[in-house]
Design an enzyme around this catalytic site. Structure first.
Site, PDB file in Angstrom:
ATOM      1  N   HIS A  98      -0.762 -10.318   8.502  1.00  0.00           N
ATOM      2  CA  HIS A  98       0.317  -9.325   8.552  1.00  0.00           C
ATOM      3  C   HIS A  98       0.297  -8.617   9.895  1.00  0.00           C
ATOM      4  O   HIS A  98      -0.756  -8.175  10.362  1.00  0.00           O
ATOM      5  CB  HIS A  98       0.140  -8.289   7.437  1.00  0.00           C
ATOM      6  CG  HIS A  98       1.194  -7.229   7.477  1.00  0.00           C
ATOM      7  ND1 HIS A  98       2.424  -7.384   6.873  1.00  0.00           N
ATOM      8  CD2 HIS A  98       1.226  -6.025   8.086  1.00  0.00           C
ATOM      9  CE1 HIS A  98       3.151  -6.314   7.092  1.00  0.00           C
ATOM     10  NE2 HIS A  98       2.456  -5.465   7.832  1.00  0.00           N
ATOM     11  N   ASP A 177       6.824   0.174  -3.593  1.00  0.00           N
ATOM     12  CA  ASP A 177       6.829   0.354  -2.128  1.00  0.00           C
ATOM     13  C   ASP A 177       8.250   0.455  -1.603  1.00  0.00           C
ATOM     14  O   ASP A 177       8.542   1.278  -0.741  1.00  0.00           O
ATOM     15  CB  ASP A 177       6.080  -0.801  -1.447  1.00  0.00           C
ATOM     16  CG  ASP A 177       6.188  -0.653   0.058  1.00  0.00           C
ATOM     17  OD1 ASP A 177       5.735   0.383   0.572  1.00  0.00           O
ATOM     18  OD2 ASP A 177       6.765  -1.537   0.717  1.00  0.00           O
ATOM     19  N   ARG A 184      10.418   7.892   1.975  1.00  0.00           N
ATOM     20  CA  ARG A 184       9.639   8.341   3.147  1.00  0.00           C
ATOM     21  C   ARG A 184      10.519   8.361   4.391  1.00  0.00           C
ATOM     22  O   ARG A 184      10.400   9.246   5.240  1.00  0.00           O
ATOM     23  CB  ARG A 184       8.442   7.395   3.370  1.00  0.00           C
ATOM     24  CG  ARG A 184       7.339   7.581   2.339  1.00  0.00           C
ATOM     25  CD  ARG A 184       6.347   6.435   2.377  1.00  0.00           C
ATOM     26  NE  ARG A 184       5.727   6.273   3.671  1.00  0.00           N
ATOM     27  CZ  ARG A 184       5.248   5.120   4.150  1.00  0.00           C
ATOM     28  NH1 ARG A 184       5.326   4.020   3.428  1.00  0.00           N
ATOM     29  NH2 ARG A 184       4.700   5.069   5.327  1.00  0.00           N
ATOM     30  N   SER A 199       1.305   1.016   1.672  1.00  0.00           N
ATOM     31  CA  SER A 199       2.551   0.250   1.685  1.00  0.00           C
ATOM     32  C   SER A 199       2.285  -1.204   2.103  1.00  0.00           C
ATOM     33  O   SER A 199       2.686  -2.159   1.429  1.00  0.00           O
ATOM     34  CB  SER A 199       3.517   0.947   2.653  1.00  0.00           C
ATOM     35  OG  SER A 199       4.562   0.107   3.025  1.00  0.00           O
ATOM     36  N   LYS A 203       1.889  -4.788  -0.677  1.00  0.00           N
ATOM     37  CA  LYS A 203       2.739  -5.992  -0.613  1.00  0.00           C
ATOM     38  C   LYS A 203       1.875  -7.222  -0.395  1.00  0.00           C
ATOM     39  O   LYS A 203       2.091  -8.271  -0.982  1.00  0.00           O
ATOM     40  CB  LYS A 203       3.752  -5.857   0.534  1.00  0.00           C
ATOM     41  CG  LYS A 203       4.893  -4.913   0.184  1.00  0.00           C
ATOM     42  CD  LYS A 203       5.821  -4.689   1.352  1.00  0.00           C
ATOM     43  CE  LYS A 203       5.188  -3.844   2.415  1.00  0.00           C
ATOM     44  NZ  LYS A 203       6.060  -3.158   3.331  1.00  0.00           N
TER      45      LYS A 203
HETATM   46  N1  URA Z   1       5.332  -1.229   7.528  1.00  0.00           N
HETATM   47  C1  URA Z   1       5.274  -1.185   6.169  1.00  0.00           C
HETATM   48  O1  URA Z   1       5.387  -2.210   5.497  1.00  0.00           O
HETATM   49  N2  URA Z   1       5.084   0.005   5.576  1.00  0.00           N
HETATM   50  C2  URA Z   1       4.946   1.160   6.282  1.00  0.00           C
HETATM   51  O2  URA Z   1       4.767   2.199   5.674  1.00  0.00           O
HETATM   52  C3  URA Z   1       5.026   1.103   7.677  1.00  0.00           C
HETATM   53  C4  URA Z   1       5.203  -0.116   8.277  1.00  0.00           C
END
Ligand code: URA
Length: 452
Positions: A98, A177, A184, A199, A203
């Site tokens: 990621h 999320d 947010r 977050s 995922k």
């Molecule tokens: N990328 C994400 O997936 N979540 C965040 O909170 C910030 C960047």
């Protein structure tokens, strides 16, 4: 004494643990229990906890922070808020990667076939670009016919048949999320390290990999502007992944200038293919080899970074990595002629315009965020999630930090199908480049490696 009104409301809504008390506890700086965190996340996902209470809680978390244990509990609650992917039908150790997002970051396009060619199965779920950063799905979709909307069965079958597949993340993965991020985004609570870690990791954990490598970017074009914050985030995410029983590792890498030379979807595919051919920009190759080495060691394919590096250099040099990219393209319906003749297969822009330097000297800074925005203005990116994109649009950098430039020499070439965007994109490019008299230090690309 009569019960306060808020508590009566909570009971009416059938919430055992009262959101009000949990918000107050966090506002006072206390550590929340796993049940309290689960109650907030589950209540919000189901719609029982309204946006105004969740907003207050997010702000309390923003100011008070979270312990590592609380952040792990938050992540697990979010990861289990929807479907999770079971990759057990894929043989071998599945490693995911990621990136926290950057400009010109086409590492996934190179890394997925590179690691798969070294014998590690890669089942990659990716996202789309938003704002100044690009997304892997958009880049792959610039190849005519390429399908990212695979079903889960098609995805698993593709990995078992070819060793690699890329699909879009479905809305049913970590729905908490998606809802939380939207809130947010409008309550000034995005840039909180525990909330970002929760977050990202929720995922990734929901996607089912056995091991995850993070590329945390730092600098002007990144979410984390400071290297210290990027390191804290990287360490926290590796800790969360390990706490969940998987393997994790991370790199903190520089995003003070775009990665490679190409920014924009088709343009980045061409650069990725060049890199898989053994050419391509040095920085892109270096980052892919560093991330790939971590992926191979986590998967147990190599004992050390040196051994992993030599396996990866070999699959690049023999053309095995490029062949794997061809397998990916053909298995997912894309036009495989893109490998041999990318310029004639990929969409190209009708309007090209060079942006010249206004002075002579050395390039000392390139604001990656402004370059990303310029590319978006040309049509390569989205301002909002519903915008459409032009796969042909983007920017080719002709100068990077440390390069010598003469007055009037082009800094970049703009690519677009919309003449009316050229002027504002050129202004952004001019504002992003700085030229100095003395040769500057070139920023180190890989800042830190966390082996996990
Ligand atoms: N990328 C994400 O997936 N979540 C965040 O909170 C910030 C960047």
């Amino acid at each position: 004494m009569t019960e306060p009104t808020h508590a009566r409301w909570e009971k009416k809504r059938g919430i055992d643990m009262r959101a009000y008390d949990i918000i107050l506890k966090k506002r006072r700086g206390h550590e929340l229990s796993p049940d309290e965190i689960n109650s907030m996340i589950n209540g919000f996902t189901s719609g029982d906890i309204p946006d105004y209470q969740m907003s207050a809680w997010l702000m309390a978390v923003f100011f008070r922070g979270m312990s590592v244990e609380e952040t792990c509990n938050l992540t697990m609650a979010m990861a289990h808020s929807g479907e999770t992917v079971d990759l057990s039908r894929i043989h071998g150790v599945k490693v995911d990667k990621h990136s926290t997002g950057g400009v010109g970051d086409k590492t996934t396009l190179v890394l997925v076939p590179l690691v798969a060619a070294a014998g590690v199965p890669v089942a990659k779920m990716s996202g789309r670009g938003l704002g100044h950063t690009g997304g892997t799905l958009d880049k792959l979709e610039s190849i005519p016919g390429f399908r990212v909307d695979l079903s889960k069965d098609e995805f698993i079958e593709a990995v078992n048949a070819t060793g690699l597949a890329v699909m879009g993340q479905t809305a049913s993965l970590a729905p908490a999320d998606k809802k939380l991020y939207a809130l947010r985004d409008v309550t000034a609570t995005v840039d909180s390290i525990p909330l970002i870690a929760g977050s990202v990791c929720s995922k990734k954990l929901a996607c089912g990999a056995d091991a995850i490598v993070f590329d945390v970017k730092c600098g002007k074009g990144a979410f984390m502007k400071s290297e210290d914050d990027a390191l804290r985030l990287a360490e926290l995410m590796v800790g969360i992944v390990k706490g969940s029983g998987r393997k994790g590792a991370a790199i903190v890498s520089d995003m003070n200038q775009p990665l490679g030379y190409a920014v924009g979807n088709s343009l980045e595919v061409i650069e990725a293919i060049d890199t898989l051919r053994g050419a391509g920009p040095e920085d892109l190759r270096e980052l892919c080899l560093s991330l790939g080495s971590l992926m191979l060691t986590l998967a147990g394919k190599a004992e050390s970074a040196e051994e992993a590096g030599s396996i990866l250099a070999d699959v690049l040099d023999t053309g095995a990595a490029l062949n794997k990219f061809a397998d990916l393209v053909s298995h997912q319906g894309g036009d495989v002629r893109v490998i041999e003749a990318p310029d004639s297969v990929l969409p190209s822009a009708r309007c090209l315009e060079a942006v010249p330097s206004v002075q002579s000297g050395y390039i000392s800074e390139i604001d990656a965020e402004k370059i990303g925005i310029a590319s978006m203005v040309l049509g390569a990116g989205r301002k909002t999630q519903d915008d459409s994109i032009d796969p042909a649009a983007g920017i080719i950098l002709l100068k990077k930090i440390g390069d010598k430039v003469e007055e009037g020499e082009p800094l970049v070439m703009l690519h677009t199908n919309r003449w009316d965007t050229l002027e504002s994109a050129a202004d952004l490019v001019m504002a992003s480049y700085e030229v100095s008299r003395d040769k500057p230090d070139i920023p180190q690309l890989v800042r830190t490696v966390i082996h996990g």
